[in-house]
Design an enzyme around this catalytic site. Structure first.
Site, PDB file in Angstrom:
ATOM      1  N   ASP A 195     -62.351  20.799  34.948  1.00  0.00           N
ATOM      2  CA  ASP A 195     -61.092  20.925  35.679  1.00  0.00           C
ATOM      3  C   ASP A 195     -61.040  22.319  36.294  1.00  0.00           C
ATOM      4  OD1 ASP A 195     -58.271  19.738  36.173  1.00  0.00           O
ATOM      5  OD2 ASP A 195     -57.855  21.749  35.400  1.00  0.00           O
ATOM      6  N   ASN A 248     -53.978  25.997  47.103  1.00  0.00           N
ATOM      7  CA  ASN A 248     -53.221  25.120  47.996  1.00  0.00           C
ATOM      8  C   ASN A 248     -51.887  25.730  48.390  1.00  0.00           C
ATOM      9  OD1 ASN A 248     -54.952  22.933  48.430  1.00  0.00           O
ATOM     10  ND2 ASN A 248     -54.297  21.877  46.579  1.00  0.00           N
ATOM     11  N   ASP A 284     -58.573  17.848  41.374  1.00  0.00           N
ATOM     12  CA  ASP A 284     -59.487  18.956  41.109  1.00  0.00           C
ATOM     13  C   ASP A 284     -60.232  18.737  39.797  1.00  0.00           C
ATOM     14  OD1 ASP A 284     -57.331  19.249  39.445  1.00  0.00           O
ATOM     15  OD2 ASP A 284     -57.092  21.412  39.763  1.00  0.00           O
TER      16      ASP A 284
END
Length: 209
Positions: free
Chosen positions: A73, A81, A116
């Protein structure tokens, strides 16, 4: 003579019809293969998707091969973002995907299973030292900034690892995935940028700082 001409014409027409039939079948087969590849591929990164991952794991279970799962992860990806926009996030994911493919062998599988999140499957590999070296190599690379336009995107990674050799054969895929996920979150609780092995019958074992 007329009869011979008719036979020649019919023979040529039959040959052309057969060629068209073969070409049509080839186009259909090509379209089917392309559709199957698309169904098993993550469109952003070009990696395998969750459906393809399930197919790979089921094949390994049927074959009786040993394997390891590495659940990765990305840490701080949301900040990329939020700060630089989703285009920057997409660039980061693509760069990460390319790096992961380079970090594994040809017979291994890299799949993107979430925004992700990635799962790596190592076929015929349960050796802890080799997995440690691979996980650390991945973490070291993720710690390097990823350029996007005029900014540097900084992320990290947390990893959880489960090995089929720790389970009664045949190993339960759902349980292995859950255990790798548990080990992943043990890495996050310990400070991120780490990898953790799942230990059967006990707490996950932290392996890296």
């Amino acid at each position: 003579t007329d009869r011979a001409g008719e036979l020649l014409y019919l023979g040529e027409a039959k040959s052309m019809a057969q060629q068209e039939y073969v070409q049509l079948n080839q186009r259909r087969q090509g379209a089917r293969i392309a559709a199957e590849e698309q169904a098993f591929t993550d469109t952003l990164t070009g990696l395998k998707n969750r459906r393809a991952l399930d197919h790979v794991l089921n094949r390994l279970i049927r074959s009786g091969a040993e394997f390891s799962l590495m659940h990765l992860d990305l840490d701080f990806f949301k900040a990329v973002n939020d700060t630089h926009g989703h285009a920057a996030g997409d660039e980061v994911l693509q760069v990460v995907a390319q790096g992961l493919v380079r970090d594994v062998r040809g017979l291994d599988t890299v799949a993107r299973v979430g925004g992700d999140e990635f799962v790596l499957v190592f076929q015929d590999l349960v050796d802890a030292q080799i997995l440690e070296a691979t996980a650390q190599r991945i973490l070291n690379r993720l710690a390097q900034p990823i350029p996007y336009r005029d900014v540097q995107c900084r992320i990290a990674g947390s990893i959880g690892i489960a090995r089929s050799s720790q389970y009664p054969p045949p190993p339960d895929i759902a349980q292995m995935i859950q255990d790798a996920d548990t080990a992943l979150y043990a890495s996050k609780r310990a400070g991120r940028g780490r990898f953790t092995f799942h230990q059967t019958g006990g707490s996950p074992e932290l392996q890296s700082e």
